[in-house]
Design an enzyme around this catalytic site. Structure first.
Site, PDB file in Angstrom:
ATOM      1  CE1 TYR A 229     -26.630  85.083  23.798  1.00  0.00           C
ATOM      2  CE2 TYR A 229     -26.466  82.762  24.376  1.00  0.00           C
ATOM      3  CZ  TYR A 229     -26.207  83.793  23.506  1.00  0.00           C
ATOM      4  OH  TYR A 229     -25.519  83.549  22.337  1.00  0.00           O
TER       5      TYR A 229
ATOM      6  CB  SER B 273     -27.172  80.142  21.313  1.00  0.00           C
ATOM      7  OG  SER B 273     -26.243  79.553  22.193  1.00  0.00           O
TER       8      SER B 273
END
Length: 272
Positions: free
Chosen positions: A156, A142
């Site tokens: 995350y 990401s």
């Protein structure tokens, strides 16, 4: 790989979003797909889409946080298609909360889904790919693993940063053995990852990387992944100009943090 015809791919998190889009894009090139997702109905729907278009696919329900999940996926792929050429570790989960509010058990859950799933995948599939002497691994990280803007999603972000490091190490190790590695780093991409978002503490806005990055359709991302596999490309950001931000950070990290504090950030309610 310069040709994907008759190859076999295992794709986790393939029941929707980037996983679905990539599975469909690969299937159009003649790849047989094992569609894996914790949502069994979603996996079956994607497999049905592929077969309706003339491709080959099989669906399987899979919880990537289960220690036996990837052994099961390997056996299922070999049983149905007799080989494995591409493994895409794409399943993910997210939590939101200020650092002082997210409990330790939630950190464990997020790391288990996002990070340790890649470790489980390596243990199950690397011996097969190494013995075969060919193949390709795609790990979905990401933007949040490249630069920090989402202090409300630290578990995350930490998992995705670790995936970047694992992927780079795998590339150094596996390229000489004929196996490619791509780390996909999505910026804002339209997916449903936020549907399973867990929240802790007071409400917070979900911070995105900023207005410089437009929301991208998942289908466009899937095509990018296929092209990266064919080109044996390692780093694949969905928005190429993220490099300018990374160069800026490396040039003066403290100044970059100050700009992150002061900069406007889009609310990314449907993004990776």
């Amino acid at each position: 790989m310069d040709n994907l015809q008759d190859k076999v791919a295992v794709v986790t998190g393939a029941g929707s979003g980037i996983g679905r889009a990539t599975a469909l894009a690969m299937a159009k090139r003649g790849v047989s797909i094992l569609v894996a997702d914790i949502n069994e109905a979603g996996a079956k729907n994607v497999a049905a889409e592929i077969t309706a278009a003339g491709g080959m696919a099989s669906a399987i329900q899979c919880d990537v946080a289960d220690d036996t999940a990837f052994e099961m996926l390997r056996q299922e792929a070999l049983s149905h298609f007799e080989r494995v050429d591409i493994v895409m570790n794409n399943a993910g989960g997210m939590t939101r909360g200020l650092p002082e509010h997210v409990p330790l058990d939630e950190w464990r859950r997020v790391l288990d889904i996002n990070l340790l799933s890649v470790v489980r995948s390596n243990l199950a599939f690397l011996p097969h790919l190494i013995a075969q002497g060919s193949g390709h691994i795609v790990n979905t990280a990401s933007f949040a693993g490249l630069m920090t803007y989402s202090f409300d999603r630290l578990a995350y972000s930490a998992a995705k940063a670790a995936i970047v490091q694992i992927s780079e190490g795998l590339a150094i190790y596996l390229r000489p053995q004929g196996i490619g590695v791509t780390v996909l780093c999505p910026g804002p991409v339209k997916t449903n990852i936020m549907a399973g978002l867990r929240s802790f503490g007071p409400p917070t806005d979900t911070r995105g990387p900023g207005p410089a990055f437009d929301l991208m359709p998942a289908e466009e991302t899937g095509e990018m992944v296929v092209k990266a596999i064919l080109a044996n490309r390692f780093m694949l950001p969905t928005h190429e100009h993220v490099r300018d931000f990374l160069v800026d950070r490396a040039s003066d990290w403290d100044a970059f943090i100050e700009r992150q504090i002061d900069a406007p950030h889009i609310v990314a309610r449907a993004t990776r």
